[in-house]
Design an enzyme around this catalytic site. Structure first.
Site, PDB file in Angstrom:
ATOM      1  N   CYS A 113      45.649  -7.184  38.063  1.00  0.00           N
ATOM      2  CA  CYS A 113      45.593  -8.466  37.348  1.00  0.00           C
ATOM      3  C   CYS A 113      46.283  -9.574  38.123  1.00  0.00           C
ATOM      4  CB  CYS A 113      46.235  -8.305  35.980  1.00  0.00           C
ATOM      5  SG  CYS A 113      47.891  -7.636  36.093  1.00  0.00           S
ATOM      6  N   GLU A 144      49.217  -8.947  27.459  1.00  0.00           N
ATOM      7  CA  GLU A 144      49.206  -9.077  28.929  1.00  0.00           C
ATOM      8  C   GLU A 144      47.739  -9.081  29.327  1.00  0.00           C
ATOM      9  OE1 GLU A 144      51.702  -9.434  30.985  1.00  0.00           O
ATOM     10  OE2 GLU A 144      53.369  -9.081  29.630  1.00  0.00           O
ATOM     11  N   LYS A 177      47.093   4.045  22.995  1.00  0.00           N
ATOM     12  CA  LYS A 177      45.658   4.262  23.226  1.00  0.00           C
ATOM     13  C   LYS A 177      45.355   3.884  24.681  1.00  0.00           C
ATOM     14  CE  LYS A 177      42.056   2.082  23.239  1.00  0.00           C
ATOM     15  NZ  LYS A 177      41.589   2.818  24.451  1.00  0.00           N
TER      16      LYS A 177
HETATM   17  P1  NAD Z   1      39.662  -3.999  28.900  1.00  0.00           P
HETATM   18  O1  NAD Z   1      40.139  -5.184  28.161  1.00  0.00           O
HETATM   19  O2  NAD Z   1      38.225  -3.753  28.977  1.00  0.00           O
HETATM   20  O3  NAD Z   1      40.299  -2.674  28.268  1.00  0.00           O
HETATM   21  C1  NAD Z   1      41.695  -2.517  28.126  1.00  0.00           C
HETATM   22  C2  NAD Z   1      41.962  -1.496  27.051  1.00  0.00           C
HETATM   23  O4  NAD Z   1      41.513  -2.014  25.807  1.00  0.00           O
HETATM   24  C3  NAD Z   1      41.240  -0.152  27.231  1.00  0.00           C
HETATM   25  O5  NAD Z   1      42.124   0.865  26.816  1.00  0.00           O
HETATM   26  C4  NAD Z   1      40.062  -0.283  26.262  1.00  0.00           C
HETATM   27  O6  NAD Z   1      39.615   0.969  25.801  1.00  0.00           O
HETATM   28  C5  NAD Z   1      40.745  -1.042  25.151  1.00  0.00           C
HETATM   29  N1  NAD Z   1      39.885  -1.713  24.161  1.00  0.00           N
HETATM   30  C6  NAD Z   1      38.713  -2.332  24.297  1.00  0.00           C
HETATM   31  N2  NAD Z   1      38.310  -2.834  23.090  1.00  0.00           N
HETATM   32  C7  NAD Z   1      39.288  -2.508  22.197  1.00  0.00           C
HETATM   33  C8  NAD Z   1      39.495  -2.716  20.808  1.00  0.00           C
HETATM   34  N3  NAD Z   1      38.625  -3.377  20.041  1.00  0.00           N
HETATM   35  N4  NAD Z   1      40.618  -2.223  20.235  1.00  0.00           N
HETATM   36  C9  NAD Z   1      41.531  -1.562  20.970  1.00  0.00           C
HETATM   37  N5  NAD Z   1      41.396  -1.331  22.278  1.00  0.00           N
HETATM   38  C10 NAD Z   1      40.288  -1.809  22.886  1.00  0.00           C
HETATM   39  O7  NAD Z   1      40.334  -4.090  30.348  1.00  0.00           O
HETATM   40  P2  NAD Z   1      40.213  -3.092  31.572  1.00  0.00           P
HETATM   41  O8  NAD Z   1      38.843  -3.225  32.157  1.00  0.00           O
HETATM   42  O9  NAD Z   1      40.674  -1.721  31.191  1.00  0.00           O
HETATM   43  O10 NAD Z   1      41.315  -3.700  32.549  1.00  0.00           O
HETATM   44  C11 NAD Z   1      41.064  -4.791  33.356  1.00  0.00           C
HETATM   45  C12 NAD Z   1      41.612  -6.078  32.742  1.00  0.00           C
HETATM   46  O11 NAD Z   1      42.981  -5.894  32.396  1.00  0.00           O
HETATM   47  C13 NAD Z   1      41.600  -7.216  33.728  1.00  0.00           C
HETATM   48  O12 NAD Z   1      41.167  -8.401  33.091  1.00  0.00           O
HETATM   49  C14 NAD Z   1      43.051  -7.357  34.154  1.00  0.00           C
HETATM   50  O13 NAD Z   1      43.422  -8.636  34.600  1.00  0.00           O
HETATM   51  C15 NAD Z   1      43.762  -6.972  32.902  1.00  0.00           C
HETATM   52  N6  NAD Z   1      45.112  -6.514  33.198  1.00  0.00           N
HETATM   53  C16 NAD Z   1      46.147  -7.329  32.855  1.00  0.00           C
HETATM   54  C17 NAD Z   1      47.446  -6.944  33.166  1.00  0.00           C
HETATM   55  C18 NAD Z   1      48.612  -7.823  32.820  1.00  0.00           C
HETATM   56  O14 NAD Z   1      49.743  -7.364  32.935  1.00  0.00           O
HETATM   57  N7  NAD Z   1      48.426  -9.057  32.391  1.00  0.00           N
HETATM   58  C19 NAD Z   1      47.686  -5.715  33.794  1.00  0.00           C
HETATM   59  C20 NAD Z   1      46.598  -4.917  34.113  1.00  0.00           C
HETATM   60  C21 NAD Z   1      45.306  -5.325  33.799  1.00  0.00           C
END
Ligand code: NAD
Length: 486
Positions: free
Chosen positions: A288, A254, A178
């Site tokens: 991130c 992550e 997803k």
């Molecule tokens: P987000 O958490 O808003 O969304 C991430 C994903 O989760 C998206 O695909 C979103 O549609 C999905 N999502 C949201 N609610 C959900 C649910 N209830 N069930 C399933 N999926 C759901 O994050 P974002 O804004 O897309 O990305 C930014 C964040 O990601 C930052 O906090 C960043 O640090 C983190 N990030 C972490 C890493 C890592 O490797 N640790 C890598 C990249 C980004």
């Protein structure tokens, strides 16, 4: 939508079926000019159930293949991604905003996961040993965990997907991906490429959805889904861990970061400035592991602030598809607003603005490279993951106090140390509560290295020798036979 003469898929991939092609539910915008690129179908609960049916057939088929076969399929995927680098890079730039050069770098990084795990899967060691008391043999085997639900963010739409898909497929799992609604096109393209490489249709499905929650509800309710691997914010990660608890679903997380970067008193000045720039500005700061809080030894503080401001201020901001552009737009209006409000709050509370800080008018979600120092204690930007091209510089007189400040966060993903004394740098790195530490290097992600966070930045590791373990179950078989103990 057509890119490089290729018509991109706009339907859901459910096993071998491209479903609802042409149904326009999710608009995908170009963040450089806010134009509509295309619209794609949004998965609902029934689509999610059908994807699980497909994935469970795919798992039954794929798990029986030999490690050698899976390795060869993954290697083909690596080569196909390399052959199509320009096309994939253009798709990434169009929907995410990073410059084409950066997007090419992402394709290299993303494709390397296929090559790395192609090598890993043929070297996985099952083991046979004798129990110390001689009463049995100890056989240890590894099995694919099962149907894996993978959820990815928008900031690295290719790499965040392949970092999960490659080890999952290598282990023999089938996957349901997803992707984020901002960047579904890259994910759909990579999925099509994987079937071309030889992954069975049913072993990979892709479900972009406006209602992530309803997709998750179906996934967590179904016994056949045995794994969730999520990359995104800590906030959403917590929700998914709660969901996973009900059926004790194997979980890898992550999550968010708030990376400190320490410029120690013995740092090489030019290296420190150059590598801080890289650690800050990659993907316009939407990473991130971006350097979020930059602690600088007092003796370097002023000169470092000015040198970094000069470099950041000289970067050319613009549409990432254009030559000569160093930094693209942010991904969407919300991210742009959040970054602007963090800077405005800091400046209003007394921070010193050395460059940037003014949001341009006109189309596109741009925010200029910005450097702040003399940050007041109560400025929100000291404590928040910025996710934008804003450098926050804080002086220190006492190294231990700087290390303590660096660790004073619920996050523990990345950290950076600048020092020309390797022993000193390593001793500081070991005191930092971060899963990933760069010494004199602003970009350290590598498929061959384990990537992941401590504390509330995550659970588990992706890449490296351990990445495949996230998608396997270990089984111990105690084995006795006549004469075993002799
Ligand atoms: P987000 O958490 O808003 O969304 C991430 C994903 O989760 C998206 O695909 C979103 O549609 C999905 N999502 C949201 N609610 C959900 C649910 N209830 N069930 C399933 N999926 C759901 O994050 P974002 O804004 O897309 O990305 C930014 C964040 O990601 C930052 O906090 C960043 O640090 C983190 N990030 C972490 C890493 C890592 O490797 N640790 C890598 C990249 C980004």
């Amino acid at each position: 939508m057509i890119v490089d003469d290729i018509t991109l898929p706009t339907g859901l991939k459910i096993g071998g079926e491209w479903r609802h092609t042409g149904r326009a539910d999710i608009p995908v915008y170009n963040p450089a000019n806010e134009s509509l690129l295309t619209s794609i179908a949004s998965a609902d609960s029934q689509d999610a159930k059908d994807a699980i049916d497909a994935a469970s057939r795919g798992f039954a088929e794929w798990r029986k293949t030999s490690p050698r076969h899976r390795s060869e399929v993954l290697r083909r995927a690596y080569h196909l991604m390399q052959e199509r680098k320009e096309t994939i890079a253009r798709i990434i730039t169009l929907e995410e905003g990073k410059t084409l050069n950066e997007a090419r770098g992402e394709v290299n990084y993303a494709s390397e996961f296929f090559r790395w795990f192609a090598d890993q899967v043929v070297q996985m060691n099952d083991a046979l040993s004798s129990a110390p008391n001689g009463d049995k043999a100890i056989m240890v085997t590894h099995h694919p965990v099962g149907v894996a639900y993978l959820v990815t963010p928008w900031n690295f739409p290719a790499a965040m997907a392949t970092r999960k898909i490659a080890p999952a497929l290598a282990a023999g799992c089938s996957v349901i991906l997803k992707p984020a609604t901002e960047t579904p096109l890259t994910a759909l393209y990579v999925a099509a490429l994987l079937t071309e490489a030889g992954v069975p249709d049913d072993a990979i499905s892709v479900l972009p959805s406006k209602s992530a929650r309803s997709i998750s509800e179906v996934m967590f309710a179904d016994e056949r889904v045995r794994k969730v691997s999520f990359t995104g914010s800590t906030e959403v990660g917590r929700v998914l861990l709660h969901n996973a608890a009900e059926r004790v679903v194997n979980s890898s997380m992550e999550l968010g970061g708030n990376a400190p970067l320490l410029v120690l008193d013995d740092a090489d000045f030019d290296t420190a400035v150059e590598q801080t720039l890289v650690a800050k500005i990659r993907n316009a700061g939407e990473s991130c592991i971006a350097a979020n809080r930059i602690y600088v030894a007092r003796q370097h503080y002023q000169a470092f602030s000015e040198a970094l401001a000069a470099k950041m201020g000289a970067l050319i901001m613009g549409d990432g598809t254009q030559d000569g552009v160093d930094i693209g737009p942010l991904v969407n209006r919300d991210t742009q607003k959040k970054v602007a409000s963090l800077v405005d709050d800091a400046v209003a509370k007394g921070a010193n603005l050395l460059t940037g800080g003014v949001q341009p008018s006109g189309a596109g979600y741009f925010y200029p490279p910005t450097v702040l120092n003399d940050i007041p204690e109560n400025a929100d930007i000291r404590y928040t993951e910025i996710f934008g091209p804003v450098a926050v510089i804080i002086p220190f007189d006492d190294e231990q106090a700087a290390i303590d400040a660096a660790n004073n966060t619920i996050f523990g993903l990345a950290a950076y140390v600048m020092s020309s004394d390797a022993a000193h740098a390593v001793s500081v790195a070991k005191q930092l509560e971060a899963g990933v530490v760069g010494i004199n290097k602003g970009v350290i992600s590598d498929p061959a290295a384990p990537f992941g966070g401590m504390k509330q930045s995550g659970l588990g590791r992706e890449g490296g020798y351990v990445g495949i373990n996230e998608f396997t179950e270990t089984q111990y078989i105690g084995l006795d036979w006549p004469g075993c103990s002799q």
